[in-house]
Motif scaffolding. Sequence first.
Motif, PDB file in Angstrom:
ATOM      1  N   LEU A 135       0.821  -1.210   0.000  1.00 42.84           N
ATOM      2  CA  LEU A 135       0.000   0.000   0.000  1.00 42.84           C
ATOM      3  C   LEU A 135       0.850   1.251   0.000  1.00 42.84           C
ATOM      4  O   LEU A 135       0.527   2.240  -0.653  1.00 42.84           O
ATOM      5  CB  LEU A 135      -0.906   0.001   1.224  1.00 42.84           C
ATOM      6  N   GLY A 136       1.971   1.161   0.737  1.00 39.13           N
ATOM      7  CA  GLY A 136       2.894   2.287   0.763  1.00 39.13           C
ATOM      8  C   GLY A 136       3.378   2.596  -0.633  1.00 39.13           C
ATOM      9  O   GLY A 136       3.449   3.762  -1.044  1.00 39.13           O
ATOM     10  N   ALA A 137       3.681   1.524  -1.396  1.00 30.52           N
ATOM     11  CA  ALA A 137       4.151   1.715  -2.767  1.00 30.52           C
ATOM     12  C   ALA A 137       3.062   2.385  -3.607  1.00 30.52           C
ATOM     13  O   ALA A 137       3.326   3.334  -4.351  1.00 30.52           O
ATOM     14  CB  ALA A 137       4.536   0.373  -3.372  1.00 30.52           C
ATOM     15  N   VAL A 138       1.827   1.874  -3.449  1.00 29.48           N
ATOM     16  CA  VAL A 138       0.708   2.465  -4.206  1.00 29.48           C
ATOM     17  C   VAL A 138       0.528   3.929  -3.805  1.00 29.48           C
ATOM     18  O   VAL A 138       0.363   4.808  -4.648  1.00 29.48           O
ATOM     19  CB  VAL A 138      -0.592   1.675  -3.956  1.00 29.48           C
ATOM     20  N   ALA A 139       0.613   4.185  -2.490  1.00 26.10           N
ATOM     21  CA  ALA A 139       0.458   5.555  -1.999  1.00 26.10           C
ATOM     22  C   ALA A 139       1.563   6.445  -2.563  1.00 26.10           C
ATOM     23  O   ALA A 139       1.311   7.581  -2.963  1.00 26.10           O
ATOM     24  CB  ALA A 139       0.495   5.573  -0.475  1.00 26.10           C
ATOM     25  N   ALA A 140       2.786   5.901  -2.595  1.00 25.94           N
ATOM     26  CA  ALA A 140       3.912   6.690  -3.115  1.00 25.94           C
ATOM     27  C   ALA A 140       3.663   7.059  -4.567  1.00 25.94           C
ATOM     28  O   ALA A 140       3.932   8.188  -4.987  1.00 25.94           O
ATOM     29  CB  ALA A 140       5.200   5.895  -2.980  1.00 25.94           C
ATOM     30  N   ILE A 141       3.111   6.099  -5.323  1.00 29.15           N
ATOM     31  CA  ILE A 141       2.833   6.380  -6.738  1.00 29.15           C
ATOM     32  C   ILE A 141       1.754   7.448  -6.860  1.00 29.15           C
ATOM     33  O   ILE A 141       1.885   8.398  -7.630  1.00 29.15           O
ATOM     34  CB  ILE A 141       2.430   5.080  -7.470  1.00 29.15           C
ATOM     35  N   SER A 142       0.698   7.315  -6.039  1.00 25.41           N
ATOM     36  CA  SER A 142      -0.355   8.329  -6.157  1.00 25.41           C
ATOM     37  C   SER A 142       0.148   9.693  -5.704  1.00 25.41           C
ATOM     38  O   SER A 142      -0.248  10.725  -6.242  1.00 25.41           O
ATOM     39  CB  SER A 142      -1.623   7.932  -5.397  1.00 25.41           C
ATOM     40  N   LEU A 143       1.057   9.674  -4.715  1.00 20.51           N
ATOM     41  CA  LEU A 143       1.655  10.930  -4.276  1.00 20.51           C
ATOM     42  C   LEU A 143       2.467  11.542  -5.418  1.00 20.51           C
ATOM     43  O   LEU A 143       2.435  12.743  -5.660  1.00 20.51           O
ATOM     44  CB  LEU A 143       2.552  10.668  -3.071  1.00 20.51           C
ATOM     45  N   LEU A 144       3.184  10.665  -6.124  1.00 18.62           N
ATOM     46  CA  LEU A 144       3.999  11.118  -7.258  1.00 18.62           C
ATOM     47  C   LEU A 144       3.105  11.731  -8.337  1.00 18.62           C
ATOM     48  O   LEU A 144       3.369  12.827  -8.845  1.00 18.62           O
ATOM     49  CB  LEU A 144       4.781   9.935  -7.828  1.00 18.62           C
ATOM     50  N   VAL A 145       2.017  10.989  -8.636  1.00 17.39           N
ATOM     51  CA  VAL A 145       1.097  11.477  -9.674  1.00 17.39           C
ATOM     52  C   VAL A 145       0.473  12.798  -9.241  1.00 17.39           C
ATOM     53  O   VAL A 145       0.437  13.770 -10.000  1.00 17.39           O
ATOM     54  CB  VAL A 145       0.001  10.423  -9.958  1.00 17.39           C
ATOM     55  N   GLY A 146       0.024  12.835  -7.966  1.00 19.27           N
ATOM     56  CA  GLY A 146      -0.526  14.076  -7.424  1.00 19.27           C
ATOM     57  C   GLY A 146       0.496  15.201  -7.495  1.00 19.27           C
ATOM     58  O   GLY A 146       0.181  16.325  -7.872  1.00 19.27           O
ATOM     59  N   GLY A 147       1.728  14.849  -7.167  1.00 24.70           N
ATOM     60  CA  GLY A 147       2.805  15.839  -7.197  1.00 24.70           C
ATOM     61  C   GLY A 147       3.043  16.383  -8.586  1.00 24.70           C
ATOM     62  O   GLY A 147       3.242  17.583  -8.776  1.00 24.70           O
ATOM     63  N   ILE A 148       2.981  15.484  -9.584  1.00 21.49           N
ATOM     64  CA  ILE A 148       3.171  15.924 -10.968  1.00 21.49           C
ATOM     65  C   ILE A 148       2.034  16.866 -11.357  1.00 21.49           C
ATOM     66  O   ILE A 148       2.258  17.882 -12.011  1.00 21.49           O
ATOM     67  CB  ILE A 148       3.248  14.709 -11.914  1.00 21.49           C
ATOM     68  N   GLY A 149       0.825  16.531 -10.899  1.00 18.73           N
ATOM     69  CA  GLY A 149      -0.320  17.410 -11.160  1.00 18.73           C
ATOM     70  C   GLY A 149      -0.089  18.805 -10.585  1.00 18.73           C
ATOM     71  O   GLY A 149      -0.303  19.812 -11.265  1.00 18.73           O
ATOM     72  N   ILE A 150       0.381  18.831  -9.336  1.00 21.58           N
ATOM     73  CA  ILE A 150       0.633  20.123  -8.685  1.00 21.58           C
ATOM     74  C   ILE A 150       1.734  20.866  -9.445  1.00 21.58           C
ATOM     75  O   ILE A 150       1.616  22.061  -9.735  1.00 21.58           O
ATOM     76  CB  ILE A 150       1.039  19.908  -7.216  1.00 21.58           C
ATOM     77  N   THR A 151       2.803  20.125  -9.785  1.00 22.38           N
ATOM     78  CA  THR A 151       3.916  20.714 -10.529  1.00 22.38           C
ATOM     79  C   THR A 151       3.422  21.387 -11.804  1.00 22.38           C
ATOM     80  O   THR A 151       3.740  22.541 -12.090  1.00 22.38           O
ATOM     81  CB  THR A 151       4.906  19.608 -10.932  1.00 22.38           C
ATOM     82  N   ASN A 152       2.616  20.619 -12.525  1.00 24.79           N
ATOM     83  CA  ASN A 152       2.065  21.086 -13.788  1.00 24.79           C
ATOM     84  C   ASN A 152       1.323  22.405 -13.627  1.00 24.79           C
ATOM     85  O   ASN A 152       1.591  23.386 -14.312  1.00 24.79           O
ATOM     86  CB  ASN A 152       1.089  20.017 -14.282  1.00 24.79           C
ATOM     87  N   ILE A 153       0.395  22.401 -12.672  1.00 29.93           N
ATOM     88  CA  ILE A 153      -0.454  23.570 -12.483  1.00 29.93           C
ATOM     89  C   ILE A 153       0.378  24.777 -12.060  1.00 29.93           C
ATOM     90  O   ILE A 153       0.206  25.880 -12.563  1.00 29.93           O
ATOM     91  CB  ILE A 153      -1.555  23.247 -11.457  1.00 29.93           C
ATOM     92  N   MET A 154       1.334  24.540 -11.160  1.00 34.83           N
ATOM     93  CA  MET A 154       2.167  25.638 -10.684  1.00 34.83           C
ATOM     94  C   MET A 154       3.009  26.212 -11.828  1.00 34.83           C
ATOM     95  O   MET A 154       3.123  27.427 -11.983  1.00 34.83           O
ATOM     96  CB  MET A 154       3.093  25.144  -9.565  1.00 34.83           C
ATOM     97  N   LEU A 155       3.598  25.312 -12.625  1.00 41.10           N
ATOM     98  CA  LEU A 155       4.435  25.763 -13.736  1.00 41.10           C
ATOM     99  C   LEU A 155       3.607  26.593 -14.717  1.00 41.10           C
ATOM    100  O   LEU A 155       4.011  27.676 -15.139  1.00 41.10           O
ATOM    101  CB  LEU A 155       5.047  24.567 -14.470  1.00 41.10           C
TER     102      LEU A 155
END
Lengths: 240, 403
Positions: free
Chosen positions: B283-303
């Motif tokens: 689950l930690g791995a899955v959470a890490a991936i979703s965090l990564l995806v969420g992070g990319i989303g945030i990165t995108n919007i901020m950029l």
Amino acid sequence: MSKPVLDVRELRKIYGTGEATVHALRGVSLTVERGDYVAIMGSSGSGKSTLMNILGALDVPTSGQYLLDGVDVSRLADRQLALARNRLIGFIFQAFNLIPRTSAVANVELPLAYAGVKPKERRRRAMAALDVVGLADRAKHEPNQLSGGQQQRVAVARALVTEPALLLADEPTGNLDSRSTDDVLEVFDQLSLAGRTIVIITHETEVGDRAKRLIRLVDGSIVLDRRQAPVLSAAGRHSL
Amino acid sequence: MSFFEVVRFALRGLSANKLRSALTMLGILIGVAAVILLVAVGNGSAKAISDRIEALGTNTITVMSSGGGGGGSSTAKLTPEIADALIDPTLAPDVASVSPVVSSSATLTYEGTDHDVTSFVGTTAGWFTASNTPVGTGAGFTADDEAQARRVVVIGQTVAEELFPGVDPIDKQVTVSGALFTVVGVLKEKSSTGFQDSNDTAVAPLSAVREVLTGYGSINSILVEATDPGKVDAVQSEVTTILNQQLKVDATSGSTSTPYRIQNASQLLETQTETADTFTTLLGAVAAISLLVGGIGITNIMLVTVTERTREIGIRKALGAPRRVILTQFLIEATLLSVLGGALGVAAALIGSSFTIVGVKPVIVPSSVGLALGVSIAIGLFFGGLPASRAARLRPIDALRYE
């Protein structure tokens, strides 16, 4: 005699390197006294915009010296440069460049805010500046609710609100129809009469005719610099 | 220019672009809430499994005859006598109690109402404590009841509700296979998480059940309680020794084909804990991936947000804004967006965790809240601040020309 507002010596600007090198300015020297109204004319590619950007401290020359109100602008660090832009220069752009979705009065207040003026005083001076350009009743309007001419007059108000030594206008009427052009030029005439120093860039002779001094730029060099009697528009045709 | 003024600028910047600000916050909200909820659901299901196993009691072992089908090995018949043999202070000093257990399904009848009980257990008085099955109301039966084969029964909650709706079942008589049993107690409700209803049960003295239901053949299992949860392994080896003696198993012939099986609750718990750990890692791995995806989303919007405003930065610089003021304004905007979005995400996750999701009650892991919030705020700040500082460092003319 007091020191000139603008003192430019052997200004050069070179873009690119090698074969793609473009000499935008080839050693321009120019002095502008206080209270003068100068029009710089030239066809596109003559280097007039480059000159204007350097005069406005938005760009730096490749070589040469630029004294603004006695201060050597080419040797200033970022911080002092920001200060110079704020206190010494009022810049008016062809594309107006108002901050979108922000009211006219807030746009005019902006340079005062960066100068550290208190909000109350800021509002008072911004309203006074809007009054000068005849838009006090549109203070709460956002840029997209104003016509082009009105937007440019807000931009003029923003440029003069800090009482700068020099007003620089880069093709201020380039995006306007003839009626709005008249409105804006009227404002410049009034400001000139009030003793402001104005440097305006244009390719329209109608605009150039209004200035006290005409400078013609060709291929990055000054080819003509003459005094002229300004053609004033029929007074009262457009009230300010 | 004071810090307070810069904050006001930032607020004005956010409110001037309400839709974009809201969407940015929504992106962060979803990222944070998804991570927290995902981990909470995993944690909740792991907890449910371990609760179920702990309910079996951790200081007991269960001896069962190994069912048929083992490559030719004989199946031992467990008898009460073997159970008695396990109570041996010299050979098995760590055994606290021994409860032989028979169990079968049976139909209970009370005043014309029938109820099928899935497990009708016959055992001794010690079973209640050993199996971690306390009596709620009334009393369990005594050793004397067992010795006298008295027909008394302790019923589970489900049985009580089915047969005695709105009536106190104590001292009522129910019929089981033609024999009358007196209800003496009702078991305390047990948490029932499996498919089987652990409250659908009835417990009676071993002797009585054998007499009425199962006959005098072999018994199903023997529940052995250790004196201490730490001595379960010792008890297991002691019990093995005695059983090998009793059933005449040659211990040297290899232990894989013993005629009996010993189930150790603590071993089961250990296995389960290992499984749960694997589950958590997954689950930690899955959470890490979703965090990564969420992070990319945030990165995108901020950029996008900052790049889109490069021109605005140019205007502000042309009006004489120092680099520091511009940077501070954009950093505050990014901070407000990520902190508000993150906080709303935590709130959404907390609300979501109060509902049962796919049959699992989520249990929030505090560290996942911190991690999700921390990572999204850090990403928001970094990718909001980096392009802003790049734009603030540009010459105003370059920022103005930026399209």
